[in-house]
Motif scaffolding. Structure first.
Motif, short mmCIF file in Angstrom:
data_model
loop_
_atom_site.label_atom_id
_atom_site.label_comp_id
_atom_site.label_asym_id
_atom_site.label_seq_id
_atom_site.Cartn_x
_atom_site.Cartn_y
_atom_site.Cartn_z
N GLY A 156 0.82 -1.20 0.00
CA GLY A 156 0.00 0.00 0.00
C GLY A 156 0.85 1.25 0.00
O GLY A 156 2.10 1.20 0.00
N LEU A 157 0.16 2.41 0.03
CA LEU A 157 0.87 3.68 -0.02
C LEU A 157 1.71 3.88 1.23
O LEU A 157 2.85 4.37 1.15
N THR A 158 1.19 3.49 2.39
CA THR A 158 1.96 3.67 3.63
C THR A 158 3.22 2.82 3.62
O THR A 158 4.31 3.28 3.97
N THR A 159 3.09 1.56 3.20
CA THR A 159 4.26 0.69 3.15
C THR A 159 5.25 1.17 2.10
O THR A 159 6.48 1.13 2.31
N ALA A 160 4.73 1.65 0.95
CA ALA A 160 5.62 2.16 -0.09
C ALA A 160 6.42 3.35 0.40
O ALA A 160 7.61 3.50 0.10
N ARG A 161 5.75 4.23 1.19
CA ARG A 161 6.46 5.38 1.73
C ARG A 161 7.56 4.94 2.72
O ARG A 161 8.65 5.49 2.73
N ALA A 162 7.25 3.90 3.51
CA ALA A 162 8.26 3.39 4.45
C ALA A 162 9.45 2.80 3.71
O ALA A 162 10.61 2.97 4.10
N VAL A 163 9.17 2.09 2.62
CA VAL A 163 10.26 1.50 1.82
C VAL A 163 11.12 2.60 1.21
O VAL A 163 12.36 2.55 1.26
N GLN A 164 10.48 3.61 0.65
CA GLN A 164 11.25 4.68 0.02
C GLN A 164 12.05 5.47 1.05
O GLN A 164 13.18 5.90 0.79
N THR A 165 11.48 5.65 2.23
CA THR A 165 12.21 6.34 3.29
C THR A 165 13.46 5.55 3.69
O THR A 165 14.55 6.10 3.86
N ALA A 166 13.29 4.23 3.84
CA ALA A 166 14.43 3.40 4.26
C ALA A 166 15.52 3.37 3.21
O ALA A 166 16.70 3.46 3.51
N LEU A 167 15.12 3.29 1.96
CA LEU A 167 16.12 3.22 0.89
C LEU A 167 16.72 4.58 0.58
O LEU A 167 17.85 4.66 0.12
N GLY A 168 15.92 5.64 0.86
CA GLY A 168 16.41 6.98 0.55
C GLY A 168 17.25 7.57 1.65
O GLY A 168 17.97 8.54 1.43
N GLY A 169 17.18 7.00 2.84
CA GLY A 169 18.00 7.51 3.94
C GLY A 169 17.44 8.74 4.59
O GLY A 169 18.09 9.39 5.40
N GLY A 170 16.23 9.17 4.26
CA GLY A 170 15.63 10.34 4.87
C GLY A 170 14.13 10.22 4.84
O GLY A 170 13.55 9.24 4.39
N SER A 171 13.41 11.23 5.27
CA SER A 171 11.95 11.16 5.30
C SER A 171 11.41 11.38 3.92
O SER A 171 11.84 12.24 3.17
N ALA A 172 10.42 10.58 3.54
CA ALA A 172 9.80 10.70 2.23
C ALA A 172 8.77 11.82 2.26
O ALA A 172 8.22 12.16 3.29
N PRO A 173 8.46 12.42 1.14
CA PRO A 173 7.42 13.44 1.09
C PRO A 173 6.06 12.84 1.43
O PRO A 173 5.85 11.65 1.33
N ALA A 174 5.15 13.70 1.82
CA ALA A 174 3.84 13.24 2.30
C ALA A 174 3.03 12.60 1.20
O ALA A 174 2.28 11.67 1.43
N THR A 175 3.13 13.09 -0.01
CA THR A 175 2.33 12.55 -1.11
C THR A 175 3.24 12.32 -2.30
O THR A 175 4.30 12.93 -2.42
N PRO A 176 2.79 11.49 -3.20
CA PRO A 176 3.61 11.23 -4.38
C PRO A 176 3.86 12.48 -5.20
O PRO A 176 4.91 12.61 -5.82
N GLU A 177 2.87 13.40 -5.25
CA GLU A 177 3.04 14.58 -6.07
C GLU A 177 4.17 15.46 -5.56
O GLU A 177 4.77 16.23 -6.29
#
Length: 690
Positions: free
Chosen positions: A637-658
């Protein structure tokens, strides 16, 4: 090619005592070990006219760069020292009696509280009794399967034994009465040992007395109307007789001997051994080796006896003779040979010390032993004929391939040692390299090496040229260090040189260095060799697309005919390097995947991690994916995808895809992981730390 006169010692400086001598090449590697009753007479023969020497001896003395010797007191001491040095240095010019396989034996671990029966291959160990060798492992298992109904001894491993002791329940063999089940206390340790000792007595040949005893017990059980026990004893007697039928009696006097026979020509000799224990042929072994120098059959017998029995029993002159008895069971009381060697008395003393009791060397003259010896001779002649039929085409092909390579590449000599490098990776991740070695056109797997590449390109893609240069540098830095090391310090004449450690086998340089690739890879490897000052190694590259051979300094590749044996050999070497690199890369990638950075992400279990990696193919691609692409994976889901991107990106992900720009989505991507510096050994399990 070295000139033997450059290192020939002055004749007056060589002692006339018994001793052992070593020839070393220019790198300090021992290439030949020999013994002599008179060192001066023997060593002088090596420096005669080259044209009068045997081809193998001529190649040895022209490869060597120095000779040294050690004086000993007796010929027996020379025998022992020669064997120890051959085992330690593994000289390339010594004739070696090695099988292409190891023969199985039946081992009984009498040194354990609950002895175990099992099939074993390898060196003998103290406290373990061995029966054999046998020609096939299935013959041992069949015999054990027949006899465990009579002697229900333990056959399970230590782990299985411990597990069933913990659960207090026997295994299947315990339920069907093929094991006495000592793991659950069905029999005591003393009772189980008695079963095992009866088993050993049976295999040692004490069968008639045992069968007569069981027949008496069967008769007594029938008279007591215990027909069930009588039937069981009847079946046990039948099983024992079937086991005895598998080993025909050939010597009625219960002889324990090894029968050695030879058959050969001027170049090769076939050696066959029949192992007779208690009058039965228990095993057979055979070798086909080159005939050293112009040696007679007596010389072959002497060399064979020293190497064959010394390899089975590691002799230590500092240990009391009686302590060798347990290990010396592989040395029989009698060795029957076609011809007695000149030092037969010394060999008998050598074997007697290995066994711990008297051993005789004899030539059979008449009777059953002569008849058996003739059978072994026929087997030796048949083995030599089969060897020639099998090897003629292969040996001719390999010789033709090496000669063609020498002529095509204009080398000074045929490339007897070829090394090849290949790089393996997936889009720049887990970059590894392999280095394989071929000697005389055959793979030498003990010298194979793996390399983990230290450097990686910053854009996530591998630079094969730089990787080739790194592997070449690391491989030849080792060679250069060994080559430039100070030579061994020699003592006075006759003294053994003081060497802190023997040269490593992998330090031996190749005649031809092959890289998998075209002109850029070849030029990179050649530049490294020029930088290191290595001028005696030829470099070429083999490009996969058109199988072009690239040579440094040439603008156009060399095209070998498709039917060329040289091209076929290069393809074999390249394909073997590719296979070896792929194998290591897969194992390393699997390890990395199991320890992936995805493991620590909240809400991402094993199933979701597998789905992500399967969908994107790699963590690197997942790291470059947008939030929407990750969220489209089934189960994410979107929440899990944001957690994955945050972990791989090394920082906090933006709130929305846009809100996430492509640059921000990958801004925290990891730099290529620093690979631990290591060189992992090849198929034979050896490693070189560079």
């Amino acid at each position: 090619m070295a000139d033997p006169t450059t290192y020939r010692p002055a004749p007056g400086t060589i002692p006339t005592d018994p001793g052992v001598y070593k020839f070393r090449d220019e790198h300090g590697r021992v290439i030949y070990v020999g013994k002599a009753k008179n060192l001066r007479s023997r060593l002088t023969s090596y420096f005669a006219d080259l044209a009068s020497l045997h081809p193998r001896t001529r190649q040895m003395v022209t490869t060597a760069a120095s000779v040294e010797w050690t004086v000993v007191g007796t010929e027996v001491e020379a025998l022992q020292l020669e064997y120890n040095w051959i085992k330690e240095f593994d000289p390339r010019f010594n004739v070696r009696y090695r099988d292409d396989k190891t023969y199985p034996m039946l081992a009984v671990t009498l040194n354990e509280e609950y002895p175990r029966l099992f099939v074993y291959r390898g060196p003998r160990r103290k406290g373990v009794r061995y029966f054999g060798p046998y020609s096939h492992a299935w013959a041992i298992r069949e015999t054990v399967d027949l006899l465990t109904r009579v002697f229900p001894a333990r056959t399970c491993s230590a782990g299985v034994f411990k597990r069933h002791r913990q659960i207090d329940r026997p295994c299947l063999l315990g339920y069907i009465d093929k094991c006495a089940a000592p793991c659950i206390g069905r029999v005591s340790a003393a009772e189980h040992r008695e079963i095992v000792e009866d088993f050993c007595d049976f295999l040692a040949g004490r069968t008639d007395q045992m069968i007569r005893r069981m027949e008496r017990d069967m008769t007594a059980a029938a008279e007591e109307l215990d027909f069930e026990r009588a039937a069981r004893l009847r079946d046990d007697i039948g099983a024992m007789r079937r086991a005895m039928e598998k080993q025909a009696v050939v010597l009625g006097d219960g002889t324990t001997a090894d029968v050695v026979a030879l058959a050969g020509d001027e170049l090769e000799v076939s050696v066959q051994v029949f192992h007779v224990r208690d009058g039965r042929v228990r095993g057979q072994r055979g070798w086909v080796v080159e005939r050293s120098d112009n040696g007679t059959d007596a010389d072959v017998v002497g060399d064979f006896v020293t190497q064959f029995y010394g390899a089975q029993v590691d002799f230590d002159a500092t240990v009391d003779v009686g302590e060798h008895r347990a290990h010396g069971e592989s040395v029989p009381r009698e060795v029957l040979v076609p011809e007695l060697p000149e030092n037969a008395a010394e060999l008998e003393e050598f074997l007697s010390r290995l066994r711990g009791s008297r051993v005789r060397l004899r030539v059979p003259q008449r009777g059953d032993k002569k008849a058996l010896f003739d059978t072994v001779v026929r087997n030796a002649a048949e083995a030599l004929a089969q060897h020639k039929l099998k090897r003629a085409g292969d040996l001719t092909t390999r010789s033709a391939a090496l000669t063609e390579l020498q002529e095509a590449l204009m080398l000074d000599q045929a490339p007897l040692r070829i090394e090849c490098v290949d790089i393996s990776h997936v889009q720049g991740t887990d970059v590894v390299a392999s280095l394989v070695v071929f000697e005389d056109g055959l793979p030498r797997k003990s010298d194979y090496r793996h390399y983990s590449i230290r450097q990686a390109a910053g854009d996530g893609h591998s630079d094969d040229v730089a990787s080739i240069a790194e592997v070449t540098r690391r491989r030849f830095l080792r060679h250069k260090a060994d080559r430039d090391a100070p030579p061994p310090v020699s003592g006075e004449v006759g003294a053994e040189p003081e060497t802190p450690s023997q040269p490593r086998k992998f330090a031996y340089p190749p005649n031809l260095f092959v890289v998998d690739g075209g002109a850029p890879q070849v030029h990179a490897a050649a530049a490294v060799l020029d930088e290191l000052g290595v001028t005696d190694v030829a470099v070429i590259g083999l490009a996969k697309r058109l199988e072009e051979v690239w040579v440094p300094g040439e603008d156009d590749p060399m095209i070998l005919p498709r039917s060329s044996q040289a091209l076929f050999l290069l393809q074999r070497v390249r394909d073997e390097a590719h296979r070896f690199a792929i194998t290591f890369h897969r194992s390393k990638r699997s390890k990395r995947m199991t320890e992936s950075v995805l493991d620590g992400i909240p809400g991402l279990g094993k199933t979701r991690r597998t789905a992500l990696v399967t969908h994107f193919g790699s963590v690197a691609r997942l790291r470059e994916a947008s939030l929407e692409e990750i969220a489209r994976v089934p189960g994410i889901g979107l929440t899990t995808a944001r957690a994955v991107q945050t972990a791989l990106g090394g920082g906090s992900a933006p709130a929305t895809p846009e809100e996430a720009t492509p640059a921000e989505a990958v801004s925290g991507a990891e730099t290529p992981e620093k690979t631990e510096v290591s060189v992992v050994s090849g198929d034979a399990g050896r490693g070189v730390d560079d």
